[in-house]
Design a protein around this motif. Sequence first.
Motif, short mmCIF file in Angstrom:
data_model
loop_
_atom_site.label_atom_id
_atom_site.label_comp_id
_atom_site.label_asym_id
_atom_site.label_seq_id
_atom_site.Cartn_x
_atom_site.Cartn_y
_atom_site.Cartn_z
N SER A 308 0.84 -1.21 0.00
CA SER A 308 0.00 0.00 0.00
C SER A 308 0.86 1.24 0.00
N ARG A 309 2.20 1.07 0.10
CA ARG A 309 3.15 2.19 0.17
C ARG A 309 2.78 3.16 1.27
N LYS A 310 2.55 2.59 2.48
CA LYS A 310 2.13 3.42 3.60
C LYS A 310 2.57 2.72 4.87
N PRO A 311 2.92 3.47 5.92
CA PRO A 311 3.26 2.77 7.16
C PRO A 311 2.03 2.09 7.76
N GLY A 375 -3.67 4.65 0.77
CA GLY A 375 -2.45 4.12 0.18
C GLY A 375 -2.58 3.99 -1.32
#
Lengths: 659, 287
Positions: A308-311, A375
Amino acid sequence: MRPWFIHLIKLLFPPQVLLPDIVGIDIGLTLSALAIALYLTKARRWGWLWREWLTTVDHKRIGIMYIIAALIMLFRGGVDALMIRSQLIVPEAHFMGAQQYDEVFTTHGTVMIFFMAMPFFFGLFNVAVPLMIGARDVAFPRLNAISFWLFAFGAALFNISFSIGGSPSAGWFSYPPYSELQFNPGVGENYYLLALQVSGIGSIATGINFLVTILKLRAPGMTLMKMPLFVWSALVTSTLILFAFPPLTVALGLTMLDRLFGASFFTLAHEGMPMMYANLFWIFGHPEVYILIMPAFGIFSEVVPTFSRKPLFGYEAMVISLLAITFLSYGVWVHHFFEMGAGPGVNVFFGLSTMLIAIPTGVKMFNWLFTMWGGRIRLSVPMLWQLGFIPTFVVGGASGVMLAAVAADYQYHNSYFVIAHFHNVIVGGTVFGLLSGMYYWWPKMFGWKLNERQGRWAFAFFFTGFWLTFMPQYFLGLEGMTRRMASYPPGLGWGGLNAMSTIGAFIMGVGFAILVYNIAWSRMHPEWDTTGDPWDGRTLEWSLPSPAPAYNFARIPEVHERDAWWAMKQRGETDAVKLSPDQVEPIHVPKNTPMPICLAVSFFVGSIGMVFAWHWMAILGGLGVVAALAYGSLEDDTDRELDPTTVLNTEKRLGRVHP
Amino acid sequence: MRRRLKRGWILLASPLLLSGCGSEYVVLHPAGPVAATELHLIELSAAIMTGIILVVWALLAYILVRFRDTPNNRAPYLPNWRGTLWLEALVFGVPVLVLLIMAVPTIKKTYALDHIPSRHPLIIDVTSLDYKWLFEYPQQHVATVNYFYMPTGQPVLFQLTAHSPFGAFWVPNLGGMEYTMPNRVLPLWLEARRPGVYLGRNANYSGVDFWRMTFSAHAVSPAAFQAWVRQVKRTYRPMTEDDYRRLATHFDLVGQETYSAYPSDTFPERFREFTIQGLHYVPTRHP
């Protein structure tokens, strides 16, 4: 022929195991073993096998061996499952006899839990955890090899039972008094007891090993709250193993005393207390199912942020949830037998404690969803398994809460409703998670990726088959079908749903076949991962080349925040992982050793002696164990030093040295 | 593709859901108050849980559509969003609330089922054997194998034991199961409101033929029950020690059998783990 010889043959191959299919499998196994041996001899690979694999203490190789063994066991357990479903496809089918059916469901459950799921995630722990925390190996590399070989020979012991002596048939939890000699006179049950005991030693050792590794070997700066979530899940799983396995050891040990030495802890005669076994087994058994699911939770907590390219959303809440589940899991075991007369007070206590577990689990579920929110979701294969997991696991969790409503459980207990529930969480949770993790870390293990298109097909078949197999089983439970029925009469209305379920099982089988094809095809047509970071990952293992060199990190990285590799990439500091020629230091690495495999072989020999009550052989095996341990303790030449030039050359070849 | 799969599942599932009304769904067709109480709890929990499942499915579907990694996606991208306190509190609070709603009826109904609504229940002593069921009536002094009669409208207390591996006594139309265990005697009360013949079975694996271990529960009017007892007394011979030994030690299947009396030591009364005081089972301690 001499009478003792005839006696021996009858003992090893009792009449009921001489079924044509088993004979066929025996011949097939012998032929393939010969073929492998022939290949190894012809290709002069024996030495290579011994040096590189059988005596290795490298966590990455041990991890790979675990995963290969687990896939083979997934095949074996899967074939058992297809046999079970074939028997039940129509009323009064005669695919196999009731005795064989009982053996098949027993081995299905035991193999899937102890010899598929557990080694699979042990494999992933081995592959990923040291790399994620910036360590050069696990804390006790040799103990790690011992764990693996004990598991491997325990699994071998369990699997030879069906061709030599007969399989166990008392179910995977093997309740006495049915598992006692009076009702179960063959050697199959002995195989069950010994195989679980031997591999259980390995599991406890793995628990200790990862507990120490994670607590002591983290890279500087990586505080507990900066660890990747998968490492957290390995930590709590190890803790669970450490405290959950001893009751199992006791339960199996006492049953063994009953069967081999005439004690009566759980027998029908002499007023034994079989109820005590039920308690001991489930004090182990319930934490065990969390041992199975926690690693999957950990895997998803890595896969979701990456794709999701998210923390991760709510990291602290995720950690607290893991700890809460760990704690609560020891207080719920009675929900496996609300119907054994504990009384309403006890039953309600355990029903409510079971419901409480739904709270941290629900928190995790929503946190994964909110991690995806905002994301950019890529549908790569590891993420597909995760996206299959969420809608599936929520159904399994919901039916779990329904089962925890005590009075309702009086109707569900031992019915197909329960079968549907636990396959819903164990397949939809654990297996989906393990396969997601396998696809995710595969490039890190081998240096090449698994083909995406084939991976999608494998997922599509497995997922569809899963729903078709297990959803009808909830309804079968409400129709009064109980688990472990070897067949059923027509006229109860169970035919249609059972047929559906069987078709679904075969679709899952096709999914597995595609997965194996996917591995084989990708091996022949490798898509090399040259960057070491094929998924645009966030944690430290992706800062290394694929596969990582034997010592992992030439220089131990410094960690300042969570998702350390992602942060380095954001700041454009990826060169920091490269080495300057003047920074190279010698590296201590453990030496290969034959001791673990010798120890496990001794356990194997001794266990065969116990199974058949051949005391001389049991003593021989015992002496072998003592000898291997003595050799291991007295050997002092256990590690070697890689000199700086070797390290520098290796790193140069990997392109990781500053010019 | 995933959405297509999900829609496919709903199509597949709808006949399942619709067929829920058929009489083969024994758990959903209670013939007495115990099964009705249990069904009520099943329905309540199923409704709540379906709600939760739908919320999660809907949220997942929405997120998947909105936040796919496609070139022209205009949805906000929040690469640094690590959490929001109120949202996390909500995520924690909602499950707590749902479980409170579930917990209260669970407690109430579990206690309710522990409490026999009559001071004078009919007592049937049940012993599971390999592979048959023995029913003994200590008040009427008759015994049957693989079937029993019970009067409608009167609670029946089953005292359960086993002279075999664990079994589980289950008549889904009348109510949930209880284990039969060797060296223990456990209580279970059931009551039939509708006359009928209900199928019961052994719900716990106890050997190769356990799945054939079924019995029929005949619920008849009290007058018909009395007539049946009188007829048994008149027509059948008493059970001998040998009969009992044959039933207990031969691991086989038998048909239905009827006896006008039985030896008193065939039921291990001393292992009874409860006494009945008023309307409750009260656990007793073993020496």
